[in-house]
Design a protein around this motif. Sequence first.
Motif, short mmCIF file in Angstrom:
data_model
loop_
_atom_site.label_atom_id
_atom_site.label_comp_id
_atom_site.label_asym_id
_atom_site.label_seq_id
_atom_site.Cartn_x
_atom_site.Cartn_y
_atom_site.Cartn_z
N VAL A 26 87.70 60.70 85.70
CA VAL A 26 89.06 61.19 85.45
C VAL A 26 89.09 61.89 84.10
N ARG A 27 89.63 63.10 84.08
CA ARG A 27 89.77 63.85 82.84
C ARG A 27 91.24 64.18 82.64
N THR A 28 91.71 64.04 81.41
CA THR A 28 93.10 64.39 81.10
C THR A 28 93.19 65.89 80.89
N HIS A 29 94.42 66.39 80.77
CA HIS A 29 94.62 67.82 80.53
C HIS A 29 94.00 68.23 79.20
N ALA A 34 93.46 72.23 79.49
CA ALA A 34 94.59 72.83 80.20
C ALA A 34 95.90 72.44 79.53
N ARG A 35 96.95 73.20 79.82
CA ARG A 35 98.27 72.88 79.26
C ARG A 35 98.93 71.81 80.10
N ARG A 36 99.68 70.96 79.40
CA ARG A 36 100.43 69.91 80.10
C ARG A 36 101.79 70.43 80.52
N VAL A 37 102.30 69.83 81.58
CA VAL A 37 103.65 70.11 82.05
C VAL A 37 104.61 69.35 81.13
N PRO A 38 105.73 69.95 80.73
CA PRO A 38 106.66 69.21 79.86
C PRO A 38 107.09 67.89 80.51
N ASP A 42 100.48 61.65 78.49
CA ASP A 42 99.23 62.09 77.89
C ASP A 42 98.02 61.65 78.71
N SER A 43 98.15 60.54 79.40
CA SER A 43 97.02 59.98 80.15
C SER A 43 96.96 60.46 81.61
N ALA A 44 97.85 61.35 82.01
CA ALA A 44 97.86 61.82 83.40
C ALA A 44 96.59 62.61 83.69
N PRO A 45 96.00 62.44 84.88
CA PRO A 45 94.78 63.17 85.19
C PRO A 45 95.05 64.67 85.36
N HIS A 46 94.04 65.45 84.99
CA HIS A 46 94.15 66.91 85.14
C HIS A 46 94.15 67.30 86.60
N GLU A 47 93.24 66.73 87.37
CA GLU A 47 93.15 67.00 88.80
C GLU A 47 93.05 65.67 89.54
N PHE A 48 93.87 65.50 90.55
CA PHE A 48 93.77 64.30 91.37
C PHE A 48 93.20 64.71 92.71
#
Length: 87
Positions: A26-29, A34-38, A42-48
Amino acid sequence: MRWTSAVAIYFLFWAMSVFLVLPFGVRTHEEAGARRVPGQADSAPHEFRPWLIARRVTIVATVLFALFLLNYYAGWITPEMFMITNV
């Protein structure tokens, strides 16, 4: 062992393997660049990728279940090995 018991035990191994496999890869944004969605954590995965995770979980669960089944029939580890007797 009945086949229905084997299927139920395999399902338990599969459910346990989800928790073993899920944190790996698992990689974060931020790590992916990559840019995060507003409002995104912070810990959300970049790609699921659920199909990749399911495939990995199935492989791990199958290996663990095969070891369990081999032990069931060969008797490498038995409950008697863990019994404490009065000395």
